[in-house]
Enzyme design. Structure first.
Site, PDB file in Angstrom:
ATOM      1  N   LYS A  35      51.520  50.430  -4.421  1.00  0.00           N
ATOM      2  CA  LYS A  35      50.848  49.296  -4.536  1.00  0.00           C
ATOM      3  C   LYS A  35      50.778  48.351  -5.890  1.00  0.00           C
ATOM      4  O   LYS A  35      51.367  47.273  -5.991  1.00  0.00           O
ATOM      5  CB  LYS A  35      49.566  49.280  -3.958  1.00  0.00           C
ATOM      6  N   THR A 121      33.198  44.708   4.026  1.00  0.00           N
ATOM      7  CA  THR A 121      32.320  44.471   5.268  1.00  0.00           C
ATOM      8  C   THR A 121      31.556  45.644   5.743  1.00  0.00           C
ATOM      9  O   THR A 121      32.208  46.703   5.995  1.00  0.00           O
ATOM     10  CB  THR A 121      32.826  43.853   6.390  1.00  0.00           C
ATOM     11  N   PHE A 152      34.056  35.689   3.408  1.00  0.00           N
ATOM     12  CA  PHE A 152      34.319  35.057   4.608  1.00  0.00           C
ATOM     13  C   PHE A 152      35.560  34.285   4.639  1.00  0.00           C
ATOM     14  O   PHE A 152      35.909  33.578   5.508  1.00  0.00           O
ATOM     15  CB  PHE A 152      33.188  33.784   4.813  1.00  0.00           C
ATOM     16  N   GLU A 155      42.424  34.951   7.290  1.00  0.00           N
ATOM     17  CA  GLU A 155      43.749  35.038   6.867  1.00  0.00           C
ATOM     18  C   GLU A 155      44.385  33.833   7.469  1.00  0.00           C
ATOM     19  O   GLU A 155      44.107  32.950   8.000  1.00  0.00           O
ATOM     20  CB  GLU A 155      44.281  36.183   7.872  1.00  0.00           C
ATOM     21  N   ASN A 208      30.316  36.661  11.896  1.00  0.00           N
ATOM     22  CA  ASN A 208      31.517  37.039  12.213  1.00  0.00           C
ATOM     23  C   ASN A 208      31.303  37.082  13.953  1.00  0.00           C
ATOM     24  O   ASN A 208      31.990  36.870  14.932  1.00  0.00           O
ATOM     25  CB  ASN A 208      32.169  38.261  11.786  1.00  0.00           C
ATOM     26  N   PHE A 249      36.051  26.911  16.438  1.00  0.00           N
ATOM     27  CA  PHE A 249      36.056  28.020  17.350  1.00  0.00           C
ATOM     28  C   PHE A 249      35.591  27.836  18.874  1.00  0.00           C
ATOM     29  O   PHE A 249      35.085  28.434  19.392  1.00  0.00           O
ATOM     30  CB  PHE A 249      35.088  29.152  16.644  1.00  0.00           C
ATOM     31  N   GLY A 257      41.546  38.526  17.815  1.00  0.00           N
ATOM     32  CA  GLY A 257      42.060  39.756  17.464  1.00  0.00           C
ATOM     33  C   GLY A 257      42.105  39.652  15.773  1.00  0.00           C
ATOM     34  O   GLY A 257      41.144  39.142  15.441  1.00  0.00           O
ATOM     35  N   CYS A 260      39.361  41.788  11.578  1.00  0.00           N
ATOM     36  CA  CYS A 260      37.617  41.415  11.483  1.00  0.00           C
ATOM     37  C   CYS A 260      37.012  41.462  12.619  1.00  0.00           C
ATOM     38  O   CYS A 260      35.986  42.268  12.640  1.00  0.00           O
ATOM     39  CB  CYS A 260      37.503  40.255  10.405  1.00  0.00           C
TER      40      CYS A 260
HETATM   41  C1  UDX Z   1      37.624  35.846  10.366  1.00  0.00           C
HETATM   42  C2  UDX Z   1      36.384  34.886  10.050  1.00  0.00           C
HETATM   43  O1  UDX Z   1      36.746  33.453  10.358  1.00  0.00           O
HETATM   44  C3  UDX Z   1      36.469  35.128   8.505  1.00  0.00           C
HETATM   45  O2  UDX Z   1      35.284  34.198   8.143  1.00  0.00           O
HETATM   46  C4  UDX Z   1      36.037  36.574   8.011  1.00  0.00           C
HETATM   47  O3  UDX Z   1      35.895  36.592   6.643  1.00  0.00           O
HETATM   48  C5  UDX Z   1      37.170  37.471   8.717  1.00  0.00           C
HETATM   49  O4  UDX Z   1      37.440  37.193   9.950  1.00  0.00           O
HETATM   50  P1  UDX Z   1      40.286  35.818  10.563  1.00  0.00           P
HETATM   51  O5  UDX Z   1      40.188  36.970  11.277  1.00  0.00           O
HETATM   52  O6  UDX Z   1      41.379  35.795   9.204  1.00  0.00           O
HETATM   53  O7  UDX Z   1      38.911  35.578   9.840  1.00  0.00           O
HETATM   54  O8  UDX Z   1      40.922  34.725  11.482  1.00  0.00           O
HETATM   55  P2  UDX Z   1      40.196  33.547  12.462  1.00  0.00           P
HETATM   56  O9  UDX Z   1      40.819  32.216  11.880  1.00  0.00           O
HETATM   57  O10 UDX Z   1      38.517  33.558  12.190  1.00  0.00           O
HETATM   58  O11 UDX Z   1      40.479  34.006  13.941  1.00  0.00           O
HETATM   59  C6  UDX Z   1      40.279  35.070  14.276  1.00  0.00           C
HETATM   60  C7  UDX Z   1      40.691  35.315  15.902  1.00  0.00           C
HETATM   61  O12 UDX Z   1      39.934  34.242  16.771  1.00  0.00           O
HETATM   62  C8  UDX Z   1      42.123  34.954  15.979  1.00  0.00           C
HETATM   63  O13 UDX Z   1      42.842  35.966  16.856  1.00  0.00           O
HETATM   64  C9  UDX Z   1      42.266  33.577  16.674  1.00  0.00           C
HETATM   65  O14 UDX Z   1      43.362  33.254  17.386  1.00  0.00           O
HETATM   66  C10 UDX Z   1      40.985  33.616  17.679  1.00  0.00           C
HETATM   67  N1  UDX Z   1      40.444  32.371  17.819  1.00  0.00           N
HETATM   68  C11 UDX Z   1      39.790  31.590  16.693  1.00  0.00           C
HETATM   69  C12 UDX Z   1      40.383  31.834  19.120  1.00  0.00           C
HETATM   70  O15 UDX Z   1      40.792  32.462  20.048  1.00  0.00           O
HETATM   71  N2  UDX Z   1      39.619  30.553  19.343  1.00  0.00           N
HETATM   72  C13 UDX Z   1      39.217  29.748  18.233  1.00  0.00           C
HETATM   73  O16 UDX Z   1      38.798  28.606  18.588  1.00  0.00           O
HETATM   74  C14 UDX Z   1      39.317  30.223  16.875  1.00  0.00           C
END
Ligand code: UDX
Length: 436
Positions: A35, A121, A152, A155, A208, A249, A257, A260
């Site tokens: 890496k 985490t 927080f 991705e 989360n 959200f 998915g 996290c």
């Molecule tokens: C999340 C947290 O947001 C972040 O603060 C933490 O550090 C890591 O976990 P991440 O997993 O990168 O971040 O993605 P995020 O944008 O939060 O979305 C997570 C999942 O929720 C995705 O599969 C997304 O499609 C889904 N989602 C999100 C929904 O289905 N509906 C929504 O309204 C928002």
């Protein structure tokens, strides 16, 4: 300030880069030499918008370097971040063996005062275990503090999130550690909150899990919308305008998915139960999340009647747009279920296909969104990439054997899709939502 980061995974690499960008002298180390070879050759192992440019810039400026050993990290940084993986065990509890191993190695190299920061985490009370492990293996009288500083970032927008955080949480229990952490995060002073270590650890799991709960809640409401003829996007808008609820959200879909939410909700349920509390509410969040995928599959079946032998184009494999990450992606499970039901699945994703190929056998990977729908009996949309929103749907219709679209992310307007001649089903939008 001199800062070290142990682990160049998602969180570690972004964290180290951002500290360099904030003007610190950052060293990121990883025990996986390949890496580090790749990073030193300018190859970034993950797709994250803006990250490659920022790494290149800061390396050139001499503010970001890579290394291979914890010894180097301990020598370099006054503050040393632990950013190693905590993958889930079959029980749902996170595997903390990497944190344990790193703590013992840190102890061996503890020659002068260091602040050891857990950024991975971890369940509440891990900070205390890290402190005990380091104290046990370090020379008598070695000086250090343990701090919890949860991450927080999301991705796909990690760089932006890290450069513009809503808040920085610092769980510390000595003035000396607090002072160094405040200096490190000086540009975000007005957004930094100081807590004890356990509270900081809990802030991460609780945040989360609460976001996951919001998603499952709106997905449950979407199901009521389908049964009653209401439109979940209108309901979510009306709810979100209440500042106590907030609009974020509340997008209904095929569930959350990623690396996290699924893992963190599992881990929070697990630690709660080990502490003596059954977090039923979060078990239900998990159940609703699973259910959304099954409902989506049922919608496909309902439109196709017999799935076996049909060509199904799938748009989107990553767990959300702007990332190549497919971990716990609902799309992967959906592709596998359709394949197992005998469908000919042709999947396309702008960035996630290479990783998907490693875990999904027996499906085709199309080179373009159009190739995936060529001759298809149905298009299933699993991830809301911009490329799909912008697709020429007249061309899509012309290419398909039958213009049926099952949209798991509510990308299009149902009335417009109908006008174009599609049989269109989405999530929670009245008649266009069902049948489930
Ligand atoms: C999340 C947290 O947001 C972040 O603060 C933490 O550090 C890591 O976990 P991440 O997993 O990168 O971040 O993605 P995020 O944008 O939060 O979305 C997570 C999942 O929720 C995705 O599969 C997304 O499609 C889904 N989602 C999100 C929904 O289905 N509906 C929504 O309204 C928002």
């Amino acid at each position: 300030m001199k800062v070290s980061v142990i682990g160049t995974g998602y969180v570690g690499l972004v964290t180290g880069t951002i500290f360099a960008e904030l003007g610190h002298d950052a060293l990121c180390i990883d025990s996986d030499g390949r890496k580090i070879d790749a990073l030193e050759a300018g190859r970034i192992p993950i797709y994250e918008p803006g990250l490659d440019a920022l790494i290149a810039l800061n390396r050139k400026a001499g503010k970001l370097r890579f290394g291979r050993s914890i010894g180097e990290a301990m020598k370099h940084g006054q503050v040393v971040f632990i950013c190693v993986g905590t993958p889930p065990l079959p029980s749902g509890a996170p595997d903390l063996s990497a944190i344990d191993a790193v703590s013992r190695e840190i102890a061996k190299h503890l020659t002068e005062y260091r602040v050891i920061v857990e950024k991975s985490t971890v369940p509440v009370q891990t900070g205390e275990k890290v402190r005990v492990a380091i104290a046990k293996y370090a020379k008598a009288g070695a000086e250090f503090d343990v701090v919890s500083n949860p991450e927080f970032l999301r991705e796909g927008s990690a760089v932006q999130d890290a450069l513009n955080p809503d808040r920085v949480v610092v769980g510390a229990e000595s003035d000396r550690a607090r002072a160094l952490m405040l200096e490190l995060y000086e540009p975000f002073r007005n957004r930094t909150i100081l807590t004890d270590i356990k509270s900081a650890e809990l802030i991460k799991h609780a945040s989360n899990s609460f976001l996951a709960l919001k998603i499952s809640f709106i997905n449950a409401v979407a199901n009521i919308c389908e049964l009653s003829g209401a439109d979940v996007t209108q309901v979510a808008r009306g709810m979100g305008l209440d500042s106590r609820i907030g609009a974020a959200f509340l997008n209904a879909g095929i569930g959350y998915g990623g690396s996290c939410f699924p893992k963190d909700v599992d881990a929070f349920v697990d630690i709660s139960s080990r502490l003596g509390y059954d977090f039923h509410l979060l078990r239900e969040v998990q159940r609703i999340n699973q259910d959304q995928r099954d409902r989506f599959l049922k919608k496909i079946e309902a439109e196709l009647w017999v799935v076996r032998g049909k060509k199904i184009g799938v748009w989107g494999l990553s767990f959300k747009p702007n990332t190549d990450d497919i971990r716990e992606s609902p799309a992967i499970r959906i592709c596998a279920a359709l394949r197992d039901a005998g469908a000919r699945v042709s999947a396309y994703d702008p960035k996630g296909a290479e990783r998907a190929k490693e875990v999904l056998a027996g499906i085709e990977f199309a080179d373009s969104a159009m190739a995936a729908v060529e001759g298809a009996d149905c298009l299933a949309v699993c991830t809301e990439w911009d490329e799909f929103r912008k697709a020429d749907m007249d061309k899509v219709k012309a290419a398909m054997a039958h213009p049926t679209v099952i949209d798991g992310r509510n990308i299009w307007d149902p009335a417009e899709m109908e006008k174009k001649g599609f049989t269109y089903r989405s999530v929670g939008r009245g008649a266009a939502g069902g049948p489930a």
